[in-house]
Design a protein around this motif. Structure first.
Motif, PDB file in Angstrom:
ATOM      1  N   LYS A  47       0.824  -1.219   0.000  1.00  0.00           N
ATOM      2  CA  LYS A  47       0.000   0.000   0.000  1.00  0.00           C
ATOM      3  C   LYS A  47       0.855   1.264   0.000  1.00  0.00           C
ATOM      4  CE  LYS A  47      -2.360  -1.445   3.654  1.00  0.00           C
ATOM      5  NZ  LYS A  47      -1.885  -2.844   3.726  1.00  0.00           N
ATOM      6  N   GLN A  48       2.123   1.129   0.398  1.00  0.00           N
ATOM      7  CA  GLN A  48       3.037   2.279   0.446  1.00  0.00           C
ATOM      8  C   GLN A  48       3.765   2.501  -0.884  1.00  0.00           C
ATOM      9  OE1 GLN A  48       3.124   4.139   3.230  1.00  0.00           O
ATOM     10  NE2 GLN A  48       1.713   2.717   4.216  1.00  0.00           N
ATOM     11  N   LEU A  49       3.576   1.581  -1.830  1.00  0.00           N
ATOM     12  CA  LEU A  49       4.347   1.633  -3.078  1.00  0.00           C
ATOM     13  C   LEU A  49       3.447   1.910  -4.276  1.00  0.00           C
ATOM     14  CD1 LEU A  49       6.620  -1.500  -2.482  1.00  0.00           C
ATOM     15  CD2 LEU A  49       7.252   0.900  -2.179  1.00  0.00           C
ATOM     16  N   SER A  50       4.014   2.536  -5.284  1.00  0.00           N
ATOM     17  CA  SER A  50       3.276   2.785  -6.526  1.00  0.00           C
ATOM     18  C   SER A  50       3.091   1.476  -7.284  1.00  0.00           C
ATOM     19  CB  SER A  50       4.060   3.762  -7.409  1.00  0.00           C
ATOM     20  OG  SER A  50       5.285   3.162  -7.813  1.00  0.00           O
ATOM     21  N   GLU A  51       2.139   1.481  -8.206  1.00  0.00           N
ATOM     22  CA  GLU A  51       1.909   0.307  -9.049  1.00  0.00           C
ATOM     23  C   GLU A  51       3.182  -0.056  -9.817  1.00  0.00           C
ATOM     24  OE1 GLU A  51      -1.209  -1.308 -12.480  1.00  0.00           O
ATOM     25  OE2 GLU A  51      -1.405   0.734 -11.708  1.00  0.00           O
ATOM     26  N   LYS A  52       3.886   0.955 -10.274  1.00  0.00           N
ATOM     27  CA  LYS A  52       5.128   0.735 -11.018  1.00  0.00           C
ATOM     28  C   LYS A  52       6.160  -0.023 -10.169  1.00  0.00           C
ATOM     29  CE  LYS A  52       8.506   3.278 -13.822  1.00  0.00           C
ATOM     30  NZ  LYS A  52       8.977   4.600 -14.247  1.00  0.00           N
ATOM     31  N   LYS A  53       6.294   0.385  -8.911  1.00  0.00           N
ATOM     32  CA  LYS A  53       7.263  -0.281  -8.024  1.00  0.00           C
ATOM     33  C   LYS A  53       6.811  -1.699  -7.679  1.00  0.00           C
ATOM     34  CE  LYS A  53       9.743   3.573  -6.001  1.00  0.00           C
ATOM     35  NZ  LYS A  53       9.936   4.439  -4.834  1.00  0.00           N
ATOM     36  N   ARG A  54       5.502  -1.883  -7.483  1.00  0.00           N
ATOM     37  CA  ARG A  54       4.994  -3.235  -7.206  1.00  0.00           C
ATOM     38  C   ARG A  54       5.271  -4.156  -8.387  1.00  0.00           C
ATOM     39  NH1 ARG A  54       0.386  -0.325  -5.017  1.00  0.00           N
ATOM     40  NH2 ARG A  54      -0.796  -0.789  -6.913  1.00  0.00           N
ATOM     41  N   ASP A  55       5.036  -3.644  -9.597  1.00  0.00           N
ATOM     42  CA  ASP A  55       5.268  -4.451 -10.803  1.00  0.00           C
ATOM     43  C   ASP A  55       6.757  -4.752 -11.003  1.00  0.00           C
ATOM     44  OD1 ASP A  55       2.563  -4.531 -11.306  1.00  0.00           O
ATOM     45  OD2 ASP A  55       2.589  -2.927 -12.805  1.00  0.00           O
ATOM     46  N   LEU A  56       7.599  -3.859 -10.538  1.00  0.00           N
ATOM     47  CA  LEU A  56       9.050  -4.065 -10.598  1.00  0.00           C
ATOM     48  C   LEU A  56       9.478  -5.149  -9.598  1.00  0.00           C
ATOM     49  CD1 LEU A  56      11.769  -2.741 -11.755  1.00  0.00           C
ATOM     50  CD2 LEU A  56      11.807  -1.470  -9.611  1.00  0.00           C
ATOM     51  N   LEU A  57       8.864  -5.134  -8.419  1.00  0.00           N
ATOM     52  CA  LEU A  57       9.238  -6.073  -7.360  1.00  0.00           C
ATOM     53  C   LEU A  57       8.722  -7.489  -7.589  1.00  0.00           C
ATOM     54  CD1 LEU A  57       8.662  -3.719  -4.310  1.00  0.00           C
ATOM     55  CD2 LEU A  57      10.822  -4.866  -4.838  1.00  0.00           C
ATOM     56  N   LYS A  58       7.588  -7.626  -8.254  1.00  0.00           N
ATOM     57  CA  LYS A  58       6.963  -8.955  -8.421  1.00  0.00           C
ATOM     58  C   LYS A  58       7.940  -9.988  -8.988  1.00  0.00           C
ATOM     59  CE  LYS A  58       3.087 -11.200 -10.852  1.00  0.00           C
ATOM     60  NZ  LYS A  58       3.803 -11.879 -11.943  1.00  0.00           N
ATOM     61  N   PRO A  59       8.591  -9.744 -10.154  1.00  0.00           N
ATOM     62  CA  PRO A  59       9.504 -10.772 -10.687  1.00  0.00           C
ATOM     63  C   PRO A  59      10.754 -10.974  -9.827  1.00  0.00           C
ATOM     64  CG  PRO A  59       9.575  -8.791 -12.053  1.00  0.00           C
ATOM     65  CD  PRO A  59       8.454  -8.601 -11.074  1.00  0.00           C
ATOM     66  N   ILE A  60      11.184  -9.937  -9.100  1.00  0.00           N
ATOM     67  CA  ILE A  60      12.353 -10.070  -8.211  1.00  0.00           C
ATOM     68  C   ILE A  60      12.013 -11.043  -7.078  1.00  0.00           C
ATOM     69  CG2 ILE A  60      13.826  -8.854  -6.541  1.00  0.00           C
ATOM     70  CD1 ILE A  60      13.505  -6.333  -8.362  1.00  0.00           C
ATOM     71  N   ILE A  61      10.852 -10.855  -6.479  1.00  0.00           N
ATOM     72  CA  ILE A  61      10.411 -11.738  -5.391  1.00  0.00           C
ATOM     73  C   ILE A  61      10.264 -13.171  -5.905  1.00  0.00           C
ATOM     74  CG2 ILE A  61       8.498 -12.263  -3.799  1.00  0.00           C
ATOM     75  CD1 ILE A  61       8.010  -9.119  -3.814  1.00  0.00           C
ATOM     76  N   GLU A  62       9.624 -13.315  -7.069  1.00  0.00           N
ATOM     77  CA  GLU A  62       9.409 -14.658  -7.625  1.00  0.00           C
ATOM     78  C   GLU A  62      10.730 -15.360  -7.934  1.00  0.00           C
ATOM     79  OE1 GLU A  62       5.040 -13.901  -9.675  1.00  0.00           O
ATOM     80  OE2 GLU A  62       6.833 -13.679 -10.898  1.00  0.00           O
ATOM     81  N   LEU A  63      11.697 -14.608  -8.402  1.00  0.00           N
ATOM     82  CA  LEU A  63      13.000 -15.172  -8.760  1.00  0.00           C
ATOM     83  C   LEU A  63      13.835 -15.522  -7.522  1.00  0.00           C
ATOM     84  CD1 LEU A  63      14.960 -15.776 -11.169  1.00  0.00           C
ATOM     85  CD2 LEU A  63      15.866 -13.474 -10.820  1.00  0.00           C
ATOM     86  N   GLU A  64      13.809 -14.648  -6.520  1.00  0.00           N
ATOM     87  CA  GLU A  64      14.719 -14.806  -5.383  1.00  0.00           C
ATOM     88  C   GLU A  64      14.126 -15.575  -4.205  1.00  0.00           C
ATOM     89  OE1 GLU A  64      17.045 -11.444  -4.225  1.00  0.00           O
ATOM     90  OE2 GLU A  64      17.034 -10.579  -6.245  1.00  0.00           O
ATOM     91  N   ALA A  65      12.811 -15.709  -4.144  1.00  0.00           N
ATOM     92  CA  ALA A  65      12.182 -16.433  -3.029  1.00  0.00           C
ATOM     93  C   ALA A  65      12.608 -17.898  -3.027  1.00  0.00           C
ATOM     94  CB  ALA A  65      10.668 -16.325  -3.130  1.00  0.00           C
ATOM     95  N   VAL A  66      12.711 -18.471  -1.840  1.00  0.00           N
ATOM     96  CA  VAL A  66      12.901 -19.923  -1.718  1.00  0.00           C
ATOM     97  C   VAL A  66      11.660 -20.605  -2.287  1.00  0.00           C
ATOM     98  CG1 VAL A  66      13.119 -21.832  -0.067  1.00  0.00           C
ATOM     99  CG2 VAL A  66      14.361 -19.677   0.321  1.00  0.00           C
ATOM    100  N   SER A  67      10.497 -20.033  -1.976  1.00  0.00           N
ATOM    101  CA  SER A  67       9.218 -20.563  -2.458  1.00  0.00           C
ATOM    102  C   SER A  67       8.148 -19.497  -2.278  1.00  0.00           C
ATOM    103  CB  SER A  67       8.845 -21.816  -1.662  1.00  0.00           C
ATOM    104  OG  SER A  67       7.651 -22.387  -2.149  1.00  0.00           O
TER     105      SER A  67
END
Length: 199
Positions: A47-67
């Motif tokens: 809720k603190q981030l812009s849509e642009k930043k959320r869309d930027l973070l989504k693939p980073i989280i998916e790539l770097e998460a253990v699961s």
């Protein structure tokens, strides 16, 4: 600076939901296990981030998460079991997708039900305190937005692409004019009391 985890467990998942206060669409939850080495200076409560930043973070989280796991619970189920139970159910469905099974669950908010034999802790505003819950909040929000954009094409008059199903003046005006759709939560007050809905 957000802490990585609430606990000292190696495989701790954070879980959060999006869309709880909406009139239409699913409640969507995500669960994320991050590696101990994870760092990100942008990641915060969705809720603190812009849509642009959320869309930027989504693939980073998916790539770097253990699961990670994401689950939708749809309006018919929300109407059947109520929004609180549907939110918890969505979180548990998301957790069920994780491999390895988490050793601990950190939950955004103040309500949860025990899941299997895994210890858990509810943390009010946890998405602004712990990276794993913040990561879950990003995935829940972005996956729900993708779904709302998709159903917008079917019912563009409600402008879900913009309001994502939240009770904006425009959304309520469209409900008054066109009535509810199969994507609306009929157990919710779709219109203010003075605007009775003819069903």
């Amino acid at each position: 600076m957000l802490a990585l985890n609430y606990s000292e467990y190696e495989f701790e998942c954070g879980t959060d939901e999006a869309g709880r206060g909406c009139l239409a669409g699913p409640v969507t939850a995500a669960a994320v296990i991050l590696p101990k080495t994870f760092k990100n200076s942008i990641l915060n409560d969705s809720k603190q981030l812009s849509e642009k930043k959320r869309d930027l973070l989504k693939p980073i989280i998916e790539l770097e998460a253990v699961s990670y796991g994401v689950a939708h619970v749809f309006p018919d189920k929300i109407d059947e079991i109520n929004i609180l139970n549907a939110s918890i159910h969505a979180m548990q469905l998301a957790i069920a997708k994780l491999k390895p099974k988490p050793e601990f669950i950190s939950v955004d908010g103040n309500r949860f039900k025990p899941y299997l034999d895994i210890p858990h802790e509810t943390i009010i505003k946890g998405d602004g305190k712990y990276l794993n819950i913040a990561a879950a909040s990003i995935l829940a929000k972005t996956y729900r937005d993708i779904y709302m954009n998709m159903i917008h094409e079917e019912f563009p008059m409600y402008n879900w692409k913009q309001n994502k199903g939240y009770p904006t003046k425009e959304h309520r005006a469209a409900i008054k004019k066109y009535g509810p759709t199969k994507y609306h939560r009929l157990s919710f007050r779709l219109l203010p009391v003075q605007l009775k809905l003819e069903v």
